[in-house]
Structure formats: C-alpha cells, structure tokens
Scaffold this active site. Structure first.
Site, PDB file in Angstrom:
ATOM      1  N   ASP A 118     -50.600  -4.596 -25.536  1.00 19.25           N
ATOM      2  CA  ASP A 118     -50.408  -5.155 -27.182  1.00 19.25           C
ATOM      3  C   ASP A 118     -51.386  -5.995 -27.257  1.00 19.25           C
ATOM      4  O   ASP A 118     -50.259  -7.361 -27.295  1.00 19.25           O
ATOM      5  CB  ASP A 118     -49.335  -4.766 -28.236  1.00 19.25           C
ATOM      6  CG  ASP A 118     -49.197  -5.172 -29.626  1.00 19.25           C
ATOM      7  OD1 ASP A 118     -50.587  -5.364 -29.832  1.00 19.25           O
ATOM      8  OD2 ASP A 118     -48.013  -4.739 -29.992  1.00 19.25           O
ATOM      9  N   HIS A 168     -43.857  -5.324 -31.320  1.00 15.94           N
ATOM     10  CA  HIS A 168     -43.563  -4.680 -32.501  1.00 15.94           C
ATOM     11  C   HIS A 168     -43.363  -3.345 -32.363  1.00 15.94           C
ATOM     12  O   HIS A 168     -43.037  -2.923 -31.496  1.00 15.94           O
ATOM     13  CB  HIS A 168     -45.797  -4.882 -33.310  1.00 15.94           C
ATOM     14  CG  HIS A 168     -45.803  -4.650 -34.301  1.00 15.94           C
ATOM     15  ND1 HIS A 168     -46.136  -3.664 -34.435  1.00 15.94           N
ATOM     16  CD2 HIS A 168     -45.917  -5.707 -35.049  1.00 15.94           C
ATOM     17  CE1 HIS A 168     -46.401  -3.596 -35.741  1.00 15.94           C
ATOM     18  NE2 HIS A 168     -46.280  -4.901 -36.841  1.00 15.94           N
ATOM     19  N   GLN A 217     -52.000  -9.724 -31.175  1.00 11.97           N
ATOM     20  CA  GLN A 217     -52.458 -10.509 -31.315  1.00 11.97           C
ATOM     21  C   GLN A 217     -52.905 -11.908 -30.698  1.00 11.97           C
ATOM     22  O   GLN A 217     -52.492 -13.105 -30.253  1.00 11.97           O
ATOM     23  CB  GLN A 217     -50.874 -11.710 -31.733  1.00 11.97           C
ATOM     24  CG  GLN A 217     -49.761 -11.261 -32.479  1.00 11.97           C
ATOM     25  CD  GLN A 217     -50.047 -11.458 -34.604  1.00 11.97           C
ATOM     26  OE1 GLN A 217     -50.338 -12.373 -34.288  1.00 11.97           O
ATOM     27  NE2 GLN A 217     -50.495 -10.159 -35.499  1.00 11.97           N
ATOM     28  N   LYS A 227     -57.323  -8.285 -37.811  1.00 14.23           N
ATOM     29  CA  LYS A 227     -56.613  -9.780 -37.118  1.00 14.23           C
ATOM     30  C   LYS A 227     -57.918 -10.872 -36.201  1.00 14.23           C
ATOM     31  O   LYS A 227     -57.699 -11.752 -36.197  1.00 14.23           O
ATOM     32  CB  LYS A 227     -55.704  -9.814 -36.432  1.00 14.23           C
ATOM     33  CG  LYS A 227     -54.509  -8.960 -37.189  1.00 14.23           C
ATOM     34  CD  LYS A 227     -53.131  -8.109 -36.606  1.00 14.23           C
ATOM     35  CE  LYS A 227     -52.199  -7.635 -36.536  1.00 14.23           C
ATOM     36  NZ  LYS A 227     -51.645  -8.237 -37.783  1.00 14.23           N
ATOM     37  N   CYS A 269     -42.487  -6.510 -39.057  1.00 15.01           N
ATOM     38  CA  CYS A 269     -42.224  -5.360 -37.678  1.00 15.01           C
ATOM     39  C   CYS A 269     -41.682  -5.910 -36.250  1.00 15.01           C
ATOM     40  O   CYS A 269     -41.697  -5.010 -35.109  1.00 15.01           O
ATOM     41  CB  CYS A 269     -43.525  -5.108 -38.267  1.00 15.01           C
ATOM     42  SG  CYS A 269     -44.148  -4.404 -39.087  1.00 15.01           S
TER      43      CYS A 269
END
Length: 406
Positions: A198, A121, A201, A224, A361
């Site tokens: 990261d 991302h 997700q 999220k 993104c």
C-alpha cells in the site's frame, strides 16, 4: 523552483479561513492541486473531451493518446517494466480490493496465511478479512515495536512457509513510520509468498522503484499526490496479472463476446471495464510531470525537515503526546491531555489551520496505541516552517482554553 514559487502554484492556499490565512496540514488525507494539473483537466474538457480506444475520430485519438501517455508516465514514475503492468483504478482502496478479490480468492486455501500489520489502513485490512472468510485462510499480524516501527526479526517470526500473501503499507498514515518493504519482500519470497504494498502515503513523497523493491503488487492514489480524486493505480508483475481474472465485466475489457462465453482483452485493459477514468488519468500524468520537475528527492528532504522541526516544537508543549518513531515521513500525530482530538481540530480550524482528527481509518492501530482518536498534522511540498509555527501557537491557545474549561 523556490518555496514561494511552489506555493503560488496552489491557488487554494491564497485564501483565508475564518478570517485567518489558510494553513493546510491535511495532505495525508488529500493534497491540494497545482495549476498545471487544473489546467490539464480544463484543457481536456475544453478541447478534446472524448471516450478512448473506441473511436477513430480526431478527438477520440487525442484522448486515447493522452490517456495511454499517462500510463507510460506512471510506468516510468514507479519504474515498472511495462505499461501492461499499470492498471488504472479509482484509488488505493479499489486496487487492494482487486488483488484480494482476484488473486487472493484464486490462490488461497484453508491453512494458508495472510500477513499484515497493526498499523494498516482499513483498506488493507478489510479486503483480507473478507477473503480469509471466503477461503478459510488465516489472517496474521506482525507485531509492532514500542515506537510503532517494524522489526525484521518479527517479520521473520510471523511469515512462515504457509504464508501466501504479505500486505503492508510502505508509510503509516498515523505513525509516519517508513517500513522496510524491500527486506520484507525478500522474506515473503523466501517463504513462497507474494508481497503487496500500500503506497498511498509513499508515492506522493518519495521515489518508488517497484523493480528494486521487488514487490509483486503496489497500489496508490492520485489525489494524495496533486492529482484529481477518483484515479489510482494498481501495479502488478505481468506474470501474476496474466493469471488473474477480471473483477469487473462489461465494455472495453472484452475481446470477444458470444451468447454463452466471452474472452478478455490483453493487459492492462482486461482490468479496466467500462469507460475509464480518462480525465483523472490525464490529471495524474500532469501531477507526475509537476512532481518530477520539483524532484521527489527534494520533496522528501523538505518534508523530513518539516517533520523534525514540528517534533521539536510540539515536544516543548507540556501535556502533548506524539506517536510514532523518531525517523518518519512528513506527518506528526498527537494528542493533548484531557482534550478530545475533535475539539483540538475545531479550535485549530477557527485559527485557519486544517488538521485531521479521528481514528484515521486505522482503528486496530488506535486500539494498539490505547487511544480512541488522535489529531494529525501532515505536510507536503507547499508547507513551510511558518505553518508549523502557526500550529504551535494555536495548540498552546487550545491547551490554555481547555484548561479553563475543565
């Protein structure tokens, strides 16, 4: 709690869009919020709205207890050793920027390497581009396999003794690929580098254990995972966080302020300057309670089933291309031949179906895929196979419509 009971806890899903029952397939962008989270936010603002840490009055004490209680919930959620390793931020973007700006600038020199992947991302690309320019470090990319997955052999060949930081998303927001973070951390550490993850997700969809992964930093966003927008988390190993300088200065993060010199509070507060995101943290704590009641393993299994069902159904549509590996998290990214993804999303919206269209993104990944944009359907605990059936019918209608147009 069965599927129907879960859906009933999300009031937004009961509405119609363009005269059709809403099918929400954009949870990778932001998830919907369940009643327990909405009620926790309302209770804070109705009953004990106050600033934290500063006051000794009753409302201030209640707010502080709830805010720091949320920090403990996060600690347990990711199995960190201490709440001192849990920093509340505005989200994944802010957390990754903090690592780059504080740890990166202090520890990188000319000739050092930062290693990331083509699937990242933008929030995990641009901060490293900037710190590389500022320090003279080199930015390197781990290549992807033909299906978009990562080979550990390629990681071994890319990471060298000159590598100081490896920063990788655990789950791709485009490909759905689930990356081997634990093995990548071992390779990074063997070469003297730190591992940054990261988890934007992955945190909403699977159990996280930072001690088992042995990552040095990990970032994720609340919005999220059923929590409010504007709240996120940076996890860092205590020894590293203690060495780092704050990136924001002002109230709350200070110990002593003189005319020319100041000192900082201990962890985690030295990284939380100003009035913190109190309601957001309380909402995140409520979201964690909600997700753990359902069970992260149950959520992961449900989404895996939906993803496999979606791939089976979408693969039967002629002229539709699916991107990413077979084994994936709960999303499917695709294109229909000769139809722009924005047009696909517009027609789907007319059918009451919300998907995401664009570059997500992830422009370097779009270039690697040799496309300008894609459409993406992403699933969460409140989605059903019936949602996917609606998607398939609408995509067939989209394909038929544009075949007449052109």
């Amino acid at each position: 709690m069965n599927e129907k009971e879960v859906r009933q806890l999300f009031p937004i899903l009961a509405q119609e869009v363009n005269g059709k029952p809403l099918v929400y397939l954009d949870s990778a962008a932001t998830s919907q919020k369940p009643l327990p989270v909405i009620e926790a936010l309302e209770k804070y603002y109705r009953e004990y709205n106050s600033n934290v840490h500063r006051g000794v009055h009753t409302l201030g004490t209640k707010a502080t207890d709830a805010y720091e209680g949320a920090r403990e919930k996060v600690r347990k959620f990711i199995n960190a050793k201490s709440t001192q390793e849990i920093i509340f931020t505005r989200g994944t973007t802010t957390a990754l920027n903090m690592v780059a700006a504080s740890y990166g600038r202090a520890n990188l020199r000319e000739g050092d390497e930062i290693v990331i992947t083509y699937m990242e991302h933008h929030s995990n690309i641009i901060p490293w581009q900037q710190v590389a320019k500022q320090t003279g470090a080199t930015l390197k990319y781990i290549p992807l396999q033909a299906d978009g997955s990562i080979s550990l052999d390629d990681v071994e060949n890319t990471v060298t003794p000159n590598t100081k930081i490896v920063s990788v998303m655990q789950v791709s927001n485009v490909l759905g690929a689930i990356n081997p973070i634990k093995q990548m951390a071992e390779i990074a550490h063997r070469n003297g580098a730190v591992m940054v993850v990261d988890a934007a997700q992955s945190a909403p969809h699977m159990k996280l254990d930072v001690q088992n992964l042995d990552c040095d930093f990990l970032a994720f966003s609340g919005h999220k995972m059923c929590a409010p927008t504007g709240i996120g988390v940076l996890y860092g190993k205590r020894t590293l966080l203690e060495q780092m300088e704050p990136v924001e200065f002002g109230g709350e993060m200070i110990d002593f302020v003189g005319l020319y010199e100041s000192t900082w509070k201990e962890l985690p507060w030295k990284f939380e300057g100003g009035t913190p995101i109190i309601a957001g943290a309380i909402g995140l704590g409520a979201a964690i309670d909600f997700l753990e009641e359902i069970g992260l393993d149950n959520i992961a299994a449900h989404e895996h089933k939906l993803a496999q069902y979606a791939i089976e159904q979408l693969s039967a549509i002629e002229g539709l291309t699916i991107y990413g590996p077979k084994q994936r998290a709960g999303l499917v990214t695709f294109n229909i031949n000769d139809v722009h993804p924005h047009d696909v999303a517009t027609v789907l919206d007319a059918e009451g179906i919300a998907v995401r269209a664009g570059h997500h993104c992830a422009q370097p990944l779009m270039k690697w895929l040799n496309v300008t944009a894609t459409a993406r359907a992403s699933f969460y605990l409140y989605n059903t196979e019936e949602d996917i059936d609606r998607l398939v019918v609408a995509l067939k209608k989209t394909k038929e419509y544009f075949s007449h147009v052109f």
